[in-house]
Structures are given as structure tokens and as C-alpha cells.
Design a protein around this motif. Structure first.
Motif, short mmCIF file in Angstrom:
data_model
loop_
_atom_site.label_atom_id
_atom_site.label_comp_id
_atom_site.label_asym_id
_atom_site.label_seq_id
_atom_site.Cartn_x
_atom_site.Cartn_y
_atom_site.Cartn_z
N PRO A 196 0.74 -1.17 -0.12
CA PRO A 196 -0.05 0.02 -0.23
C PRO A 196 0.74 1.29 0.10
O PRO A 196 0.23 2.28 -0.47
CB PRO A 196 -0.86 -0.10 1.38
CG PRO A 196 0.05 -0.96 2.14
CD PRO A 196 0.76 -2.05 1.22
N TYR A 197 2.33 1.34 0.48
CA TYR A 197 2.68 2.74 0.58
C TYR A 197 3.65 2.65 -0.78
O TYR A 197 4.31 2.04 -1.11
CB TYR A 197 3.66 2.43 1.76
CG TYR A 197 2.87 2.40 3.22
CD1 TYR A 197 2.80 3.34 3.86
CD2 TYR A 197 2.73 1.09 3.69
CE1 TYR A 197 1.97 3.28 4.92
CE2 TYR A 197 2.00 0.74 4.82
CZ TYR A 197 1.47 1.92 5.35
OH TYR A 197 0.96 1.73 6.57
N ARG A 198 3.47 4.06 -1.29
CA ARG A 198 4.10 4.13 -2.43
C ARG A 198 5.06 5.36 -2.51
O ARG A 198 4.54 6.41 -2.07
CB ARG A 198 3.05 4.17 -3.57
CG ARG A 198 2.25 3.24 -3.61
CD ARG A 198 2.96 1.78 -4.44
NE ARG A 198 2.05 0.76 -4.52
CZ ARG A 198 1.44 0.52 -5.66
NH1 ARG A 198 1.20 1.17 -6.80
NH2 ARG A 198 0.44 -0.52 -5.41
N LEU A 199 6.23 5.48 -3.01
CA LEU A 199 7.18 6.50 -3.40
C LEU A 199 6.90 6.70 -4.87
O LEU A 199 6.89 6.09 -5.59
CB LEU A 199 8.34 6.00 -2.97
CG LEU A 199 9.58 7.24 -3.44
CD1 LEU A 199 9.15 8.74 -2.47
CD2 LEU A 199 10.78 6.92 -3.09
N MET A 200 6.14 8.18 -4.86
CA MET A 200 5.86 8.47 -6.09
C MET A 200 6.57 9.61 -6.87
O MET A 200 7.24 10.45 -6.05
CB MET A 200 4.38 8.89 -6.30
CG MET A 200 3.40 7.82 -5.76
SD MET A 200 3.18 6.39 -6.48
CE MET A 200 2.32 7.01 -7.79
N SER A 215 5.69 -0.53 -0.80
CA SER A 215 6.28 -1.53 0.29
C SER A 215 4.93 -1.77 1.18
O SER A 215 3.92 -1.18 0.97
CB SER A 215 7.18 -0.71 1.05
OG SER A 215 7.50 -1.17 2.27
N THR A 216 5.04 -2.61 1.98
CA THR A 216 4.05 -3.14 2.88
C THR A 216 4.09 -2.11 4.18
O THR A 216 3.32 -2.25 4.90
CB THR A 216 4.10 -4.41 3.15
OG1 THR A 216 5.36 -5.02 3.75
CG2 THR A 216 3.84 -5.47 1.97
N GLN A 217 5.05 -1.77 4.10
CA GLN A 217 5.35 -0.70 5.32
C GLN A 217 5.58 0.65 5.19
O GLN A 217 6.00 1.12 3.95
CB GLN A 217 6.74 -1.14 6.24
CG GLN A 217 6.69 -2.75 6.85
CD GLN A 217 5.46 -2.90 7.72
OE1 GLN A 217 5.07 -2.09 8.58
NE2 GLN A 217 4.50 -3.95 7.50
N PRO A 218 5.49 1.63 5.96
CA PRO A 218 5.53 3.08 5.61
C PRO A 218 6.75 3.56 4.86
O PRO A 218 8.00 2.70 5.23
CB PRO A 218 5.36 3.63 7.09
CG PRO A 218 4.62 2.63 8.01
CD PRO A 218 5.07 1.43 7.49
N ILE A 219 6.69 4.70 4.15
CA ILE A 219 7.85 5.36 3.49
C ILE A 219 7.71 6.68 4.01
O ILE A 219 6.62 7.18 3.90
CB ILE A 219 7.67 5.16 1.97
CG1 ILE A 219 7.88 3.55 1.53
CG2 ILE A 219 8.96 5.78 1.15
CD1 ILE A 219 7.23 3.40 0.13
N MET A 220 8.92 7.33 4.32
CA MET A 220 8.79 8.58 4.65
C MET A 220 9.85 9.20 3.90
O MET A 220 10.97 8.92 3.53
CB MET A 220 9.01 8.68 6.08
CG MET A 220 7.84 7.97 6.88
SD MET A 220 8.11 8.00 8.40
CE MET A 220 7.36 9.85 8.83
N SER A 235 12.57 4.00 4.95
CA SER A 235 11.73 2.95 4.58
C SER A 235 11.68 1.88 6.08
O SER A 235 12.68 1.83 6.77
CB SER A 235 11.89 2.05 3.41
OG SER A 235 11.17 0.84 3.54
N PHE A 236 10.43 1.60 6.47
CA PHE A 236 10.42 0.69 7.63
C PHE A 236 10.13 -0.86 7.17
O PHE A 236 9.46 -1.36 8.02
CB PHE A 236 9.12 1.19 8.36
CG PHE A 236 9.46 2.40 9.07
CD1 PHE A 236 9.49 2.20 10.58
CD2 PHE A 236 9.23 3.82 8.55
CE1 PHE A 236 9.73 3.52 11.41
CE2 PHE A 236 9.58 4.72 9.17
CZ PHE A 236 9.72 4.61 10.64
N GLU A 237 10.50 -1.21 5.83
CA GLU A 237 10.20 -2.34 5.46
C GLU A 237 10.92 -3.56 6.19
O GLU A 237 10.25 -4.46 6.26
CB GLU A 237 10.53 -2.62 3.99
CG GLU A 237 12.33 -2.43 4.02
CD GLU A 237 12.71 -2.09 2.54
OE1 GLU A 237 13.36 -3.01 1.65
OE2 GLU A 237 12.67 -1.00 2.25
N ASN A 238 11.92 -3.35 7.11
CA ASN A 238 12.36 -4.35 8.04
C ASN A 238 12.13 -4.16 9.42
O ASN A 238 12.81 -4.74 10.33
CB ASN A 238 13.96 -4.41 7.68
CG ASN A 238 14.31 -4.79 6.23
OD1 ASN A 238 13.94 -5.74 5.83
ND2 ASN A 238 15.19 -4.03 5.77
#
Length: 450
Positions: A196-200, A215-220, A235-238
Motif C-alpha cells: 500500500p505504501y508508494r513513493l511516487m 512497500s507493505t510498510q511506511p515510506i517517509m 523505509s520501515f520495510e524491515n
């Protein structure tokens, strides 16, 4: 462009993104204030010669929309145009003078045998006159063609080339480089997606959004490299905050550059692209560090105990950093010279100032100011420390400057939805970029594109 002071507090608790945002499919552009003071101009439809009935994109509409959203110009509506010509010599100056139009843009597009497009453009100053001596007398003569050029472009690049034409028009009429042929990056979320989380990344007007990373986790906290080829982001992917750098034009180019225990956040490229400032809590307290991207060595810049140091941004000369710190019992902006390591507080108005960045000339600082509990985008004169609030919205965050320093893109709340907005650095022009569905956040304007 940076992770926010109040967000760092949330990272410490780790549950940083409990209120997710839905991914944006396309951004619209809605002008809300400022057009009444703009200069009247006309952008005529570009003529077309090709196999198809019309080109893939309407160049004149793109150019006109760009100039309108700069806040400096008010293009005449197409149905009000008194001429539709495509060459300078066919422009009737008197007709346009009667309408009070200051400048006219004309152009033509011709399809080539190899499929490329030949694009010609001319800019006409309707009122411009010069004096010459003729037969011993001083007379007024017209010298109205301010600019003209021809370029060959691929058909798929026609719309972006229209932004380049708008940049030329803007610079000729204002003396300031345009920033339409640039990109914006932002973060969106759509919980209906597997990731759901996208860097555009999209054009500066929100057109042609592309997913750079999902990613399934937040991107900031996306941040552009000075050559506009890479993005650094969190990224919080891990399962924890980590900083990555990714070349947006090269597949499989993601590289993790900071993954220490605790906080890894707020990346910001130096003006020469060789260093990355960021916030780390590797030594216990959130502090500002600088990473040498060649040697991969970290240098700790701030050394305070029991305070949060975050949101670094570089001065244009690359010799100092601005950052947010609560060392003075509340978040304020500080400036630290990297050679002397001396830091000084630079904001004093209001009990909350954060997310600071300097305009390219170093004379104005853009930041988020909280006064009476409301977060606004503001500017502060570097020499006088005079602060001016630019926005009337609330809960503003993530201000990012256009590369010419004329506009600020930021995230805010409008009708209970998070949207992107822009405001001119003089505060006279305002517009929103609402998404057609969902919400968006963390916008960052790219540098000029080569």
C-alpha cells in the motif's frame, strides 16, 4: 523533504504511521488565490502538421497552465482569443494591445519522417518599442519578438517539452529561471493494494505519476539528489526506520545507507551530492550526522544531551546545516557551521519552528511555524529575522522549495483530507493539488533537470 520534529517523537515510540494515507492516482491543480494580480498574456494554439488529426498533447494548454500556476500570469481563455496564428509576423499587435495583453506565445508542431516532432515557438512582447535614428530623426520602432527557437523531440516527450517552453517564456518575461520542467516526489498509500505504501514521482504539475518504490510498510521523507537522478528516503520495510538511496532511472539500484538501532531518518543531500545529512540515534540521542557517500563514513555534527536534533538541511554553499532542535525547551531552528561546529539559534518568533530550508540565494528561510496552535508555512528574512506567514491552511508540514525559490510545495489538510498545496514565497499566490482519490503527503520538489 525531511522527517518532522513531531514525527521523530513518534518514531521513538515506533508507531510512527498509525494514520495511513491512501495512494494518489493523479493530482489536479486548483488555484485558490492570487490570479487577480497576474499579468495578462495569451498562449495561442500551436498549429499541427502530421498523420494524426492532432498531437498527443495540447502544448499550448500545458504552457498556459504552467504560466497560470506560477501566479505571475493570467492567460486569456481560448474562446476569447482575437487571433489564432502560429508565426510572429502574423501577430496583429494592435488587436492584442486593445485587449490589454502584454505578451503572446505562438508556435507550430510538424511531424517528421522519422516520427520525431519539430516544435517551433516564438514569444511576442506586444507593447515593447525601441528608438532608432532614421533619416536623422529619432523614431519608435517595434522590436517585439523576445524569443524564438526550434527543437526536435520524441513524440512521447512532447508534453514535458511544453514545460520547457513555459520555462523560456517565464524567464524572458520575469528575468527569473522557470521551474516547470521539473519533478515532484511524494508519498501515498492505498490500503487496498498488496503493497500500500508508494513513493511516487510526477511532473511538477502532478501529471504522469510513477511508482518508484512500493512497500507493505511506511515510506517517509523523500529527498532529491542535486542532479535529480536519485532519491533518498526512509523505509520501515524491515520493521524499523532505515535510510535508502535509489536511482530513479536505473532498475535494482536501491542501496541501504543507514540501518542502525533506533532512529535513521531525515536524509538531505549536500549541494555537491557527495554527502548526506541525516538524523541517527545510534549513540542514544537523536543527533545530526553527515555521511560521506564515497568513504561511507559517518561524522556526528551535533552533540547535545536530552534534546532532539533532526530535520537537517544544507545552506546553498554547503558549509553549514540548518536543523530543528528542542534544546531551548521547544523546537526551534538552529544553524551550525561544519568547520567551526558552532551552532546558533535563528528563529525566535512563536513557540514552534521546524522544517527549515533556504532559498537558492540564501536570503530567505522557509519553515513551519506554529502560532496559537496552528501550523503554517512561513518565511523569515535571514538578515532581519522578520517572519511572514504565507498560508491560511492549518496543519501544514513538509515545505519544499522550487529550484528557483519562487514557490513552496507542502502538505496540509483541506476538508478533512491531506492534500498537497503550493504557495508563492511572497504569499500572493496559492493553489491546491488534491488527489482524485485518497490522500498524499511528504512532497519534495526536484532540482533543475539536465
Amino acid at each position: 523533504m525531511k522527517i518532522h520534529y513531531k514525527t521523530v517523537l513518534s518514531i521513538i515510540a515506533f508507531f510512527i504511521c498509525g494514520h495511513a494515507l491512501a495512494e494518489e492516482i493523479k493530482l489536479d491543480f486548483v488555484i485558490s488565490e492570487g490570479i487577480d494580480s497576474a499579468r495578462p498574456i495569451a498562449v495561442l494554439p500551436f498549429s499541427w502538421k502530421g498523420v494524426a488529426d492532432r498531437p498527443l498533447h495540447d502544448v499550448s494548454s500545458v504552457v498556459g497552465a504552467d504560466l497560470r500556476r506560477s501566479g505571475r500570469f493570467n492567460p486569456m481563455a481560448r474562446h476569447e482569443l482575437v487571433q489564432q496564428v502560429d508565426k510572429y509576423q502574423d501577430v496583429n499587435l494592435e488587436l492584442w494591445r486593445e485587449k490589454g495583453i502584454e505578451a503572446v506565445v505562438v508556435g507550430n508542431i510538424e511531424e517528421q519522417p522519422d516520427g520525431r516532432l519539430k516544435v517551433g515557438y516564438e514569444l511576442v512582447d506586444i507593447f515593447r518599442k525601441q528608438q532608432e535614428v532614421r533619416n536623422g530623426e529619432l523614431v519608435n520602432v517595434d522590436r517585439n519578438r523576445l524569443d524564438s527557437y526550434t527543437a526536435f523531440v520524441n513524440a512521447k516527450d512532447l508534453r514535458f517539452h511544453a514545460h520547457r517552453i513555459a520555462d523560456r517564456v517565464y524567464e524572458k518575461l520575469t528575468g527569473e529561471r522557470g521551474a516547470f520542467a521539473t519533478k515532484i516526489a511524494y508519498v501515498s498509500v492505498d490500503r487496498s493494494q498488496t503493497k500500500p505504501y508508494r513513493l511516487m514521482v510526477a511532473d511538477s504539475d502532478g501529471f504522469a505519476p510513477q511508482t518508484i518504490f512500493a512497500s507493505t510498510q511506511p515510506i517517509m521523507s523523500p529527498a532529491w539528489s542535486p542532479d535529480a537522478k536519485k532519491l533518498a528516503y526512509v523505509s520501515f520495510e524491515n520493521g524499523r526506520s532505515e535510510v535508502y538511496i535509489q536511482d530513479i532511472y536505473i532498475a535494482n539500484s536501491r542501496k541501504r545507507v543507514a540501518a542502525f538501532e533506533g532512529i535513521n531518518s531525515a536524509p538531505a543531500f549536500s549541494p555537491d551530492g557527495r554527502r548526506l545529512a541525516l538524523t541517527l540515534s545510534r549513540d542514544g540521542n537523536p543527533e545530526i550526522y553527515v555521511l560521506d557517500l564515497t568513504s561511507h563514513r559517518f561524522s556526528r555534527i551535533t552533540k547535545k544531551i536530552n534534546s532532539i536534533e533532526t530535520e537537517p538541511s544544507w545552506t546553498p554553499d554547503g558549509q553549514s546545516l540548518l536543523f530543528t532542535s528542542d534544546r531551548g525547551r521547544g523546537p526551534q531552528i538552529y544553524k551550525q557551521n561544519l568547520a567551526s561546529n558552532r551552532a546558533q539559534r535563528v528563529t525566535w518568533e512563536g513557540n514552534y519552528n521546524a522544517s527549515a530550508a533556504l532559498t537558492p540565494d540564501g536570503k530567505t528561510m522557509v519553515l513551519i511555524n506554529r502560532t496559537n496552535g496552528i501550523f503554517h508555512v512561513a518565511v523569515q528574512d535571514v538578515e532581519t529575522n522578520t517572519m511572514q506567514t504565507l498560508t491560511k491552511t492549518s496543519l501544514d508540514e513538509s515545505p519544499s522549495l522550487a529550484p528557483n525559490g519562487s514557490m513552496v510545495i507542502y502538505a496540509t489538510v483541506y476538508r478533512n483530507r491531506q492534500v498537497l498545496s503550493v504557495v508563492s514565497t511572497d504569499g500572493r499566490f496559492k493553489a491546491r493539488l488534491p488527489s482524485r482519490q485518497g490522500e498524499v503527503k511528504a512532497p519534495v520538489w526536484s532540482p533543475y533537470l539536465n
